[in-house]
Each structure stands twice: as structure tokens, then as C-alpha cells.
Design a protein around this motif. Structure first.
Motif, mmCIF file in Angstrom:
data_model
loop_
_atom_site.group_PDB
_atom_site.id
_atom_site.type_symbol
_atom_site.label_atom_id
_atom_site.label_comp_id
_atom_site.label_asym_id
_atom_site.label_seq_id
_atom_site.Cartn_x
_atom_site.Cartn_y
_atom_site.Cartn_z
ATOM 1 N N VAL A 13 -52.240 58.294 -62.192
ATOM 2 C CA VAL A 13 -50.911 58.485 -62.771
ATOM 3 C C VAL A 13 -50.069 57.263 -62.436
ATOM 4 C CG1 VAL A 13 -48.900 59.999 -62.896
ATOM 5 C CG2 VAL A 13 -51.158 60.970 -62.383
ATOM 6 N N ARG A 14 -49.514 56.632 -63.460
ATOM 7 C CA ARG A 14 -48.684 55.444 -63.257
ATOM 8 C C ARG A 14 -47.277 55.695 -63.783
ATOM 9 N NH1 ARG A 14 -53.823 53.224 -64.283
ATOM 10 N NH2 ARG A 14 -54.464 51.735 -62.671
ATOM 11 N N GLY A 15 -46.298 55.399 -62.929
ATOM 12 C CA GLY A 15 -44.901 55.553 -63.308
ATOM 13 C C GLY A 15 -44.104 54.338 -62.879
ATOM 14 N N ARG A 16 -43.036 54.567 -62.105
ATOM 15 C CA ARG A 16 -42.221 53.441 -61.631
ATOM 16 C C ARG A 16 -41.688 53.772 -60.243
ATOM 17 N NH1 ARG A 16 -39.492 53.050 -65.742
ATOM 18 N NH2 ARG A 16 -37.570 54.147 -65.171
ATOM 19 N N GLN A 17 -41.995 52.909 -59.296
ATOM 20 C CA GLN A 17 -41.559 53.111 -57.919
ATOM 21 C C GLN A 17 -40.065 52.833 -57.800
ATOM 22 O OE1 GLN A 17 -44.234 51.704 -54.806
ATOM 23 N NE2 GLN A 17 -42.489 50.810 -53.714
ATOM 24 N N ALA A 18 -39.393 53.612 -56.944
ATOM 25 C CA ALA A 18 -37.955 53.435 -56.748
ATOM 26 C C ALA A 18 -37.553 54.043 -55.410
ATOM 27 C CB ALA A 18 -37.171 54.091 -57.888
ATOM 28 N N VAL A 71 -47.316 56.333 -51.225
ATOM 29 C CA VAL A 71 -46.437 55.455 -50.448
ATOM 30 C C VAL A 71 -46.494 55.850 -48.976
ATOM 31 C CG1 VAL A 71 -44.893 54.917 -52.352
ATOM 32 C CG2 VAL A 71 -44.476 56.957 -50.979
ATOM 33 N N SER A 72 -46.163 54.895 -48.104
ATOM 34 C CA SER A 72 -46.281 55.147 -46.667
ATOM 35 C C SER A 72 -44.986 55.629 -46.040
ATOM 36 C CB SER A 72 -46.744 53.869 -45.949
ATOM 37 O OG SER A 72 -45.819 52.815 -46.178
ATOM 38 N N ASN A 73 -43.881 55.535 -46.761
ATOM 39 C CA ASN A 73 -42.601 55.949 -46.185
ATOM 40 C C ASN A 73 -41.982 57.062 -47.016
ATOM 41 O OD1 ASN A 73 -42.490 53.731 -48.017
ATOM 42 N ND2 ASN A 73 -40.283 53.648 -47.734
ATOM 43 N N VAL A 74 -41.172 57.891 -46.362
ATOM 44 C CA VAL A 74 -40.695 59.121 -46.975
ATOM 45 C C VAL A 74 -39.555 58.891 -47.962
ATOM 46 C CG1 VAL A 74 -38.971 59.688 -45.209
ATOM 47 C CG2 VAL A 74 -40.160 61.536 -46.417
ATOM 48 N N ASN A 75 -38.921 57.728 -47.938
ATOM 49 C CA ASN A 75 -37.758 57.510 -48.799
ATOM 50 C C ASN A 75 -38.080 56.674 -50.035
ATOM 51 O OD1 ASN A 75 -38.157 55.140 -47.391
ATOM 52 N ND2 ASN A 75 -35.965 54.663 -47.178
ATOM 53 N N THR A 76 -39.344 56.648 -50.418
ATOM 54 C CA THR A 76 -39.751 55.902 -51.603
ATOM 55 C C THR A 76 -40.399 56.832 -52.622
ATOM 56 O OG1 THR A 76 -40.109 53.866 -50.347
ATOM 57 C CG2 THR A 76 -41.215 54.035 -52.477
ATOM 58 N N GLY A 79 -44.946 55.116 -57.372
ATOM 59 C CA GLY A 79 -45.166 54.670 -58.746
ATOM 60 C C GLY A 79 -46.602 54.782 -59.186
ATOM 61 N N ILE A 80 -47.479 55.235 -58.288
ATOM 62 C CA ILE A 80 -48.876 55.463 -58.665
ATOM 63 C C ILE A 80 -49.451 56.571 -57.788
ATOM 64 C CG2 ILE A 80 -49.723 53.626 -57.141
ATOM 65 C CD1 ILE A 80 -51.940 53.134 -59.264
ATOM 66 N N ASP A 81 -50.155 57.490 -58.403
ATOM 67 C CA ASP A 81 -50.860 58.563 -57.697
ATOM 68 C C ASP A 81 -52.259 58.674 -58.274
ATOM 69 O OD1 ASP A 81 -49.458 61.072 -55.920
ATOM 70 O OD2 ASP A 81 -48.099 59.538 -56.687
ATOM 71 N N ARG A 82 -53.202 58.949 -57.395
ATOM 72 C CA ARG A 82 -54.594 59.103 -57.841
ATOM 73 C C ARG A 82 -55.147 60.393 -57.247
ATOM 74 N NH1 ARG A 82 -55.979 54.366 -56.937
ATOM 75 N NH2 ARG A 82 -55.887 53.589 -59.076
ATOM 76 N N LEU A 83 -55.728 61.226 -58.100
ATOM 77 C CA LEU A 83 -56.240 62.523 -57.664
ATOM 78 C C LEU A 83 -57.483 62.880 -58.461
ATOM 79 C CD1 LEU A 83 -54.294 65.334 -59.428
ATOM 80 C CD2 LEU A 83 -53.446 62.992 -59.552
ATOM 81 N N TRP A 84 -58.200 63.885 -57.970
ATOM 82 C CA TRP A 84 -59.473 64.277 -58.573
ATOM 83 C C TRP A 84 -59.536 65.790 -58.789
ATOM 84 C CZ3 TRP A 84 -59.016 59.867 -55.961
ATOM 85 C CH2 TRP A 84 -59.806 58.768 -56.316
#
Length: 211
Positions: A13-18, A71-76, A79-84
Motif C-alpha cells: 500500500v502506497r500513500g503519502r507520509q506526513a 515507520v519507527s516513530n509514533v508521530n509519523t 506512506g507505505i505498508d506491506r502485508l500478506w
């Protein structure tokens, strides 16, 4: 004597990081992935809800399994997720129909959120033809189990794969037999040595029964 078809699916899943405080500036792929999982879970079980008492469990299964870190931090906002998904499908169900349903849901969810969802079928393994319940090999193994173990064997099909499927694909009737606790892929999965020895005795009895 039978296995279900296997279909394993990777979704990217690709979106936009913010920044999490400004959600309108991003497209949260974690949220998109969550909706994807729920809608797939609902549609696949409704559309392919047939049951076959030969199998344990008797219905097709469609399970979300692995999810990679985003992402590694909780406040971000990611912008990309990968799942199965891991799907074990009754042999009577056409895998192309399952794939078409999955693709349709992925397109719809992506459109709803302005994201993109790439669908990759990483493992597609249609079920091998089953071995008949009255085949000589089934009757012979069942009788060996009765004589050596003193129990009545349960003749079933399963969702997991076995080496017997490779023989059956080549037209050789085959079955698999084992004694095990129901702990596959659980924490502290184990195998009982006494069970392995007893299963070996069943096979030995089977091989020498006519001698």
C-alpha cells in the motif's frame, strides 16, 4: 488424502507520509491497510463460504498474517505498508475467481483513499487431485494404524501442504499420516519423540504386512 489449494498474497500500500498532527497532508497507508484487511476478510468469507466435511476445517480460510514495520516513530503517518494474506481454498473453488475478488477489493479501497495498492501473488498452488477414501493405500494405512496404535484413524483433508500431494499430481494415490499435537507455528512448537517412533512403527507394519 487431500489438501486445499494455497494462495498467498502480498499487498503493498502506497500513500503519502506526513506528520501525525497534519493528517490532511498525507495518505495514511496504515489506515488504508486496515480497511483492506476488513473488507477482504468480509468479502472472501461471504463469497467463498462453501463447506466440505472432508476437510478440517471444513471451509476455505482467508487469514491476514504478516505485516512489515512501516515507520519507527509514533508521530509519523506512514506512506507505505506491506502485508500478506494466507488463503487455503477448497479444491472446488476456482483460484482465478478468488484472485478476481481480491483485485476488485484492492482497487476499490485504493480508490476510496487516494492510495495505490499493488497485489502480488507470491504463492499459487492449486490442490492436487484427492486420493479416494477407498483406495488400497488408504485402507492399508488405516488398518496399520488400528493394529499398531489401537485407535481409529480419521480420514480427512487438510489446509496444510504435504508431500503426498506431489505423488498425487503424478497420478499416484498417496496419503500422509502422523501423530501430532495441534501446535503448528505456535510459540514453543514441538514434536513428541514417542509419536515419531510410533508413526515409524505404523510404516514398518505397513511395509511388511504381506511378508
Amino acid at each position: 488424502m487431500a489438501e486445499k489449494s494455497v494462495l498467498q498474497v502480498e499487498f503493498t500500500v502506497r500513500g503519502r507520509q506526513a506528520h501525525a498532527s497534519m493528517p490532511d497532508a498525507g495518505v495514511n497507508t496504515h489506515r488504508v491497510a486496515g480497511h483492506l484487511v476488513v473488507r477482504l476478510d468480509q468479502l472472501l468469507h461471504e463469497k467463498f463460504g462453501l463447506s466440505d466435511p472432508l476437510f478440517d476445517p471444513p471451509a476455505s480460510t482467508f487469514e491476514p498474517t504478516r505485516h512489515d514495520a512501516n515507520v519507527s516513530n509514533v508521530n509519523t503517518i506512514p506512506g507505505i505498508d506491506r502485508l500478506w494474506f494466507d488463503c487455503r481454498v477448497l479444491p472446488s473453488v476456482d483460484l482465478d475467481e478468488v484472485k478476481a475478488a481480491i483485485d476488485s477489493v484492492a482497487r476499490a479501497v485504493a480508490g476510496d483513499f487516494g492510495a495505490t495498492i499493488d497485489v502480488n501473488y507470491t504463492n499459487e498452488n492449486p490442490a492436487a487431485p484427492p486420493t479416494a477414501a477407498d483406495a488400497p493405500v488408504v485402507l492399508a494405512v488405516a488398518e496399520a494404524v488400528r493394529q499398531v496404535r489401537g485407535v481409529e484413524p480419521k480420514i480427512v483433508g487438510i489446509g496444510g501442504g504435504t508431500v503426498a500431494a506431489e505423488f498425487r499430481r503424478r497420478g499416484i494415490p498417496a496419503v500422509a499420516w502422523s501423530t501430532c499435537d495441534a501446535v503448528a507455528h505456535q510459540p514453543n512448537e514441538y514434536s513428541v519423540i514417542d509419536n515419531m517412533v510410533s508413526d515409524a512403527l505404523v510404516l514398518a507394519h505397513l511395509f511388511v504386512r504381506d511378508q
